[in-house]
Design an enzyme around this catalytic site. Structure first.
Site, short mmCIF file in Angstrom:
data_model
loop_
_atom_site.label_atom_id
_atom_site.label_comp_id
_atom_site.label_asym_id
_atom_site.label_seq_id
_atom_site.Cartn_x
_atom_site.Cartn_y
_atom_site.Cartn_z
N ARG A 143 0.85 -1.19 0.00
CA ARG A 143 0.00 0.00 0.00
C ARG A 143 0.88 1.24 0.00
O ARG A 143 1.93 1.29 0.65
CB ARG A 143 -0.92 0.03 1.22
N GLU A 197 -3.60 7.36 -5.11
CA GLU A 197 -3.67 6.61 -6.36
C GLU A 197 -4.78 7.19 -7.22
O GLU A 197 -5.90 7.34 -6.75
CB GLU A 197 -3.96 5.13 -6.09
N ASP A 199 4.00 -0.42 -7.33
CA ASP A 199 2.70 -0.80 -7.87
C ASP A 199 1.58 -0.05 -7.16
O ASP A 199 0.44 -0.07 -7.61
CB ASP A 199 2.49 -2.32 -7.70
N HIS A 226 -1.33 -0.46 -9.67
CA HIS A 226 -1.95 -1.34 -8.67
C HIS A 226 -2.52 -2.60 -9.32
O HIS A 226 -3.71 -2.92 -9.19
CB HIS A 226 -3.05 -0.59 -7.91
#
Length: 337
Positions: free
Chosen positions: A247, A275, A270, A294
């Site tokens: 995260r 985000e 990632d 992600h």
């Protein structure tokens, strides 16, 4: 009248189609009475669950399933298990679930396999400098000696795993195929358990300072917010690789960007916070950053098939043995994702 346990699929129709392979769903129907995926609404809501949960033994939820509120559970006269075919159960469980004695499982262990596989892939190609060689080759260069000497393999390097979560443990398992030293930081893991895992338990500071590759797998909880910060980012040695498939909130991105600007570490992200990253974020333009949106777990169709199969297998074990490989309890919630 069917004597099979009654199962309610409570998910958006498109997710049902993606999660359950036809062959797996046909197998599922050999031992349960379940509503057809084609009968699911385009968007499942609380009313759908409330109106259909009476007489149901097991309910399968997914991303987008609304919480199991008192209003829903008041109609659940036989509900024994909620099987969440996605990751975190926090969006769907309420205190009423535990008060009613309903047991809970999720596909988090299945998703973890996919995340671990991508993490291992990033380790290999980052150490090999595949990203850099791709760019150089597209620009017309070929096997620059000064770049070749910087490349490494997963051999005789030190890998630091932050958190022995589902993903962290799967990464450790995969790394057993390589001759590497594995360090672990996890305040919930004992020395005895670390020995069983085949890792060396160290402080976060030692892990950051010694590792050639640092891989983050901690949950996003208040205790882990910005656990990777200015004080320990500066401990990373030149040439170190930092991977985050967990995260974005784990990293103080302003501190990370400061270190990245020096050009002496490489990062694969990632996940970010927020985000997606701001359109003008330095993370989007720094040459020593690889960004993916992600996608590590639960995104590809094969990842989702694995989730569906895992949930079917857990339900089968629950029905036939009364056990599951992974059960979520109320006590676990404060420290899981």
């Amino acid at each position: 009248m069917s004597t099979k346990p009654k199962v309610l699929l409570a998910m958006h129709r498109n997710l049902g189609e993606q999660i359950f392979r036809r062959e797996d769903f046909e197998f599922f129907k050999t031992f349960v009475d379940v509503n057809e995926i084609s009968s699911l609404p385009e968007k499942v809501d609380e009313a759908f669950i409330r109106d259909n949960i009476k007489g149901v033994d097991i309910c399968i939820s997914c991303w987008g399933t609304p919480p199991f509120t008192k209003e829903v559970l008041d109609n659940a006269d036989r509900l024994k298990l909620i099987a969440h075919s996605a990751g975190s159960v926090k969006p769907i469980v309420t205190d009423y679930v535990w008060e009613k004695g309903v047991r809970v499982t999720s596909a988090a262990p299945a998703i973890a396999v996919a995340v671990a596989e991508m993490t291992l892939g990033l380790m290999i190609i980052a150490l090999k400098r595949v990203f850099q060689f791709n760019e150089l080759t597209h620009r017309g260069f070929w096997k620059l000696e000064e770049e070749i000497v910087k490349s490494r393999s997963l051999y005789n390097v030190t890998v630091g795993i932050v958190s022995a979560s589902h993903v962290g443990r799967n990464v450790i398992r995969l790394l057993k195929n390589f001759q590497v030293e594995i360090l672990l930081y996890d305040p919930y893991v004992s020395l005895e358990e670390a020995e069983r895992l085949g890792v060396k338990l160290v402080s976060l500071e030692e892990l950051m300072a010694r590792s050639d590759v640092v891989s983050l797998h901690a949950p996003s909880i208040p205790e882990t917010y910005h656990m990777i910060n200015r004080e320990n980012i500066k401990l990373l040695k030149p040439g170190a690789i930092l991977i985050n498939t967990a995260r974005g909130s784990l990293i103080d991105e302003s501190a990370l960007i400061e270190r990245l600007a020096r050009g002496d570490i490489f990062v694969c992200l990632d996940v970010t916070d927020p985000e997606p990253p701001e359109i003008n974020s330095p993370l989007r333009i720094l040459p020593n950053v690889i960004l993916t949106p992600h996608i590590a777990g639960g995104n590809s169709i094969t990842d989702r098939w694995r989730q569906g199969r895992y949930i079917i297998e857990q339900i089968y074990k629950f029905i036939t043995q009364g056990t599951m490989d992974y059960e979520v309890t109320k006590e676990m919630l404060p420290r899981i994702a």
